[in-house]
Scaffold this motif. Sequence first.
Motif, PDB file in Angstrom:
ATOM      1  N   LYS A  47      16.170  33.860  26.501  1.00 39.79           N
ATOM      2  CA  LYS A  47      16.287  34.765  26.105  1.00 39.79           C
ATOM      3  C   LYS A  47      18.119  34.178  24.960  1.00 39.79           C
ATOM      4  O   LYS A  47      18.783  34.282  24.606  1.00 39.79           O
ATOM      5  CB  LYS A  47      17.080  36.236  26.713  1.00 39.79           C
ATOM      6  CG  LYS A  47      15.878  37.053  26.564  1.00 39.79           C
ATOM      7  CD  LYS A  47      16.278  37.974  28.197  1.00 39.79           C
ATOM      8  CE  LYS A  47      14.990  38.726  27.743  1.00 39.79           C
ATOM      9  NZ  LYS A  47      14.884  40.104  28.645  1.00 39.79           N
ATOM     10  N   ASP A  48      18.242  33.299  26.118  1.00 38.03           N
ATOM     11  CA  ASP A  48      19.830  32.638  25.409  1.00 38.03           C
ATOM     12  C   ASP A  48      19.863  31.429  24.588  1.00 38.03           C
ATOM     13  O   ASP A  48      20.434  31.177  23.413  1.00 38.03           O
ATOM     14  CB  ASP A  48      19.824  31.131  26.828  1.00 38.03           C
ATOM     15  CG  ASP A  48      20.858  32.408  28.117  1.00 38.03           C
ATOM     16  OD1 ASP A  48      20.694  33.828  28.046  1.00 38.03           O
ATOM     17  OD2 ASP A  48      20.037  31.753  29.494  1.00 38.03           O
ATOM     18  N   ILE A  49      18.546  31.069  24.505  1.00 38.50           N
ATOM     19  CA  ILE A  49      18.118  30.836  23.158  1.00 38.50           C
ATOM     20  C   ILE A  49      18.186  31.863  21.727  1.00 38.50           C
ATOM     21  O   ILE A  49      19.406  30.655  20.815  1.00 38.50           O
ATOM     22  CB  ILE A  49      16.549  30.291  22.943  1.00 38.50           C
ATOM     23  CG1 ILE A  49      17.067  27.951  24.063  1.00 38.50           C
ATOM     24  CG2 ILE A  49      16.572  29.000  21.777  1.00 38.50           C
ATOM     25  CD1 ILE A  49      15.238  28.149  23.842  1.00 38.50           C
ATOM     26  N   ALA A  50      17.291  32.682  21.918  1.00 42.28           N
ATOM     27  CA  ALA A  50      17.687  33.376  20.510  1.00 42.28           C
ATOM     28  C   ALA A  50      19.007  33.964  20.641  1.00 42.28           C
ATOM     29  O   ALA A  50      19.296  33.773  18.767  1.00 42.28           O
ATOM     30  CB  ALA A  50      16.563  34.689  21.457  1.00 42.28           C
ATOM     31  N   LYS A  51      19.944  33.959  21.393  1.00 41.21           N
ATOM     32  CA  LYS A  51      21.035  34.206  21.482  1.00 41.21           C
ATOM     33  C   LYS A  51      22.533  33.365  20.562  1.00 41.21           C
ATOM     34  O   LYS A  51      22.995  33.673  19.417  1.00 41.21           O
ATOM     35  CB  LYS A  51      22.186  35.044  22.841  1.00 41.21           C
ATOM     36  CG  LYS A  51      23.307  35.584  22.554  1.00 41.21           C
ATOM     37  CD  LYS A  51      23.348  35.690  24.318  1.00 41.21           C
ATOM     38  CE  LYS A  51      25.087  36.375  24.244  1.00 41.21           C
ATOM     39  NZ  LYS A  51      25.615  37.319  25.468  1.00 41.21           N
ATOM     40  N   LYS A  52      21.992  32.459  21.214  1.00 40.27           N
ATOM     41  CA  LYS A  52      22.276  31.147  20.336  1.00 40.27           C
ATOM     42  C   LYS A  52      22.356  30.696  19.300  1.00 40.27           C
ATOM     43  O   LYS A  52      23.453  30.950  18.031  1.00 40.27           O
ATOM     44  CB  LYS A  52      22.389  29.937  21.094  1.00 40.27           C
ATOM     45  CG  LYS A  52      23.523  29.171  20.475  1.00 40.27           C
ATOM     46  CD  LYS A  52      23.280  27.410  21.387  1.00 40.27           C
ATOM     47  CE  LYS A  52      23.289  26.571  21.091  1.00 40.27           C
ATOM     48  NZ  LYS A  52      24.163  25.639  21.471  1.00 40.27           N
ATOM     49  N   TYR A  53      21.466  31.236  18.479  1.00 40.44           N
ATOM     50  CA  TYR A  53      20.424  31.118  16.859  1.00 40.44           C
ATOM     51  C   TYR A  53      20.508  32.106  15.877  1.00 40.44           C
ATOM     52  O   TYR A  53      19.888  32.179  15.146  1.00 40.44           O
ATOM     53  CB  TYR A  53      19.231  30.191  16.964  1.00 40.44           C
ATOM     54  CG  TYR A  53      19.751  28.825  17.671  1.00 40.44           C
ATOM     55  CD1 TYR A  53      19.923  27.606  17.096  1.00 40.44           C
ATOM     56  CD2 TYR A  53      19.105  28.702  18.944  1.00 40.44           C
ATOM     57  CE1 TYR A  53      20.834  26.410  17.657  1.00 40.44           C
ATOM     58  CE2 TYR A  53      19.272  27.383  19.408  1.00 40.44           C
ATOM     59  CZ  TYR A  53      20.172  26.257  19.177  1.00 40.44           C
ATOM     60  OH  TYR A  53      20.675  25.131  18.855  1.00 40.44           O
ATOM     61  N   LYS A  54      21.378  33.468  16.983  1.00 45.89           N
ATOM     62  CA  LYS A  54      20.652  34.813  16.152  1.00 45.89           C
ATOM     63  C   LYS A  54      21.252  35.097  15.047  1.00 45.89           C
ATOM     64  O   LYS A  54      22.945  34.237  14.819  1.00 45.89           O
ATOM     65  CB  LYS A  54      21.191  35.796  17.239  1.00 45.89           C
ATOM     66  CG  LYS A  54      21.070  37.173  16.346  1.00 45.89           C
ATOM     67  CD  LYS A  54      21.335  38.202  17.157  1.00 45.89           C
ATOM     68  CE  LYS A  54      21.737  39.694  16.649  1.00 45.89           C
ATOM     69  NZ  LYS A  54      21.109  41.167  17.894  1.00 45.89           N
ATOM     70  N   GLY A  55      20.615  34.492  13.922  1.00 41.20           N
ATOM     71  CA  GLY A  55      21.294  35.038  12.663  1.00 41.20           C
ATOM     72  C   GLY A  55      22.130  33.380  11.485  1.00 41.20           C
ATOM     73  O   GLY A  55      21.953  33.482  10.642  1.00 41.20           O
ATOM     74  N   GLN A  56      20.862  32.734  12.224  1.00 43.90           N
ATOM     75  CA  GLN A  56      21.493  31.702  11.552  1.00 43.90           C
ATOM     76  C   GLN A  56      20.857  31.163  10.546  1.00 43.90           C
ATOM     77  O   GLN A  56      19.035  30.700  11.313  1.00 43.90           O
ATOM     78  CB  GLN A  56      21.776  30.047  12.572  1.00 43.90           C
ATOM     79  CG  GLN A  56      23.023  29.875  13.676  1.00 43.90           C
ATOM     80  CD  GLN A  56      23.459  29.546  14.922  1.00 43.90           C
ATOM     81  OE1 GLN A  56      22.406  27.988  14.473  1.00 43.90           O
ATOM     82  NE2 GLN A  56      23.653  29.176  16.192  1.00 43.90           N
ATOM     83  N   SER A  57      20.416  30.850   9.009  1.00 46.61           N
ATOM     84  CA  SER A  57      19.455  30.364   8.757  1.00 46.61           C
ATOM     85  C   SER A  57      19.241  28.745   9.216  1.00 46.61           C
ATOM     86  O   SER A  57      20.000  28.406   9.246  1.00 46.61           O
ATOM     87  CB  SER A  57      20.128  30.529   7.416  1.00 46.61           C
ATOM     88  OG  SER A  57      20.857  29.024   6.999  1.00 46.61           O
ATOM     89  N   GLY A  58      18.062  28.656   9.254  1.00 42.07           N
ATOM     90  CA  GLY A  58      17.297  27.833   9.566  1.00 42.07           C
ATOM     91  C   GLY A  58      16.808  27.189  10.785  1.00 42.07           C
ATOM     92  O   GLY A  58      16.277  26.448  10.302  1.00 42.07           O
ATOM     93  N   ALA A  59      17.485  28.432  11.340  1.00 46.84           N
ATOM     94  CA  ALA A  59      17.231  28.512  12.752  1.00 46.84           C
ATOM     95  C   ALA A  59      15.906  27.676  13.290  1.00 46.84           C
ATOM     96  O   ALA A  59      15.587  27.498  14.125  1.00 46.84           O
ATOM     97  CB  ALA A  59      17.987  29.286  13.564  1.00 46.84           C
ATOM     98  N   ALA A  60      15.106  29.035  12.605  1.00 46.74           N
ATOM     99  CA  ALA A  60      12.955  28.576  13.675  1.00 46.74           C
ATOM    100  C   ALA A  60      12.924  27.382  12.995  1.00 46.74           C
ATOM    101  O   ALA A  60      12.108  26.602  14.021  1.00 46.74           O
ATOM    102  CB  ALA A  60      12.394  29.986  12.333  1.00 46.74           C
ATOM    103  N   ALA A  61      13.037  26.856  12.026  1.00 49.22           N
ATOM    104  CA  ALA A  61      12.809  25.198  11.217  1.00 49.22           C
ATOM    105  C   ALA A  61      13.257  23.807  12.568  1.00 49.22           C
ATOM    106  O   ALA A  61      12.802  23.045  12.149  1.00 49.22           O
ATOM    107  CB  ALA A  61      12.829  24.760   9.735  1.00 49.22           C
ATOM    108  N   MET A  62      14.598  24.007  12.489  1.00 51.38           N
ATOM    109  CA  MET A  62      15.057  23.327  13.119  1.00 51.38           C
ATOM    110  C   MET A  62      14.804  23.683  15.037  1.00 51.38           C
ATOM    111  O   MET A  62      14.576  22.437  15.470  1.00 51.38           O
ATOM    112  CB  MET A  62      16.918  23.763  13.497  1.00 51.38           C
ATOM    113  CG  MET A  62      17.930  22.713  13.831  1.00 51.38           C
ATOM    114  SD  MET A  62      18.242  23.097  15.957  1.00 51.38           S
ATOM    115  CE  MET A  62      18.006  24.536  15.447  1.00 51.38           C
ATOM    116  N   LEU A  63      14.532  24.482  15.023  1.00 50.40           N
ATOM    117  CA  LEU A  63      13.688  24.591  17.002  1.00 50.40           C
ATOM    118  C   LEU A  63      12.532  24.405  16.490  1.00 50.40           C
ATOM    119  O   LEU A  63      12.270  23.751  17.788  1.00 50.40           O
ATOM    120  CB  LEU A  63      14.182  26.237  16.983  1.00 50.40           C
ATOM    121  CG  LEU A  63      15.462  26.601  17.418  1.00 50.40           C
ATOM    122  CD1 LEU A  63      15.789  28.112  17.963  1.00 50.40           C
ATOM    123  CD2 LEU A  63      16.054  26.111  18.801  1.00 50.40           C
ATOM    124  N   ALA A  64      11.882  24.599  15.285  1.00 48.64           N
ATOM    125  CA  ALA A  64      10.330  23.826  15.672  1.00 48.64           C
ATOM    126  C   ALA A  64      10.399  22.268  15.548  1.00 48.64           C
ATOM    127  O   ALA A  64       9.512  21.469  16.789  1.00 48.64           O
ATOM    128  CB  ALA A  64       9.597  24.691  15.100  1.00 48.64           C
TER     129      ALA A  64
END
Length: 102
Positions: A47-64
């Motif tokens: 939940k903290d990870i999701a909160k930190k990256y919420k709305g950031q474009s490219g977050a999914a690719a960066m986290l993967a």
Amino acid sequence: MKTVLLAVAAAAVVLAAPARADEAMAKKYNCLACHAIDKKLVGPAYKDIAKKYKGQSGAAAMLAEKVKKGGSGVWGPIPMSPNPAVPDADLKKLVDWILKMG
């Protein structure tokens, strides 16, 4: 009325199934050894990870990529171990599941 309640219950099961499937995937790849949904363990809570990256474009690719290759410094001194054996399709599902918690 009984039919409506059954339909609502069935819909709830169908909607919850992907969440359970992704939590099962997190268990399969041993992610939950270091992470929990709502509290810090070795690594940050999902939940903290999701909160930190919420709305950031490219977050999914960066986290993967972070899950695949590992890393350090974002959440403190403890490094994230690399997970090269996790297939890219499963990484995408896991990261999407985490980001939806925000």
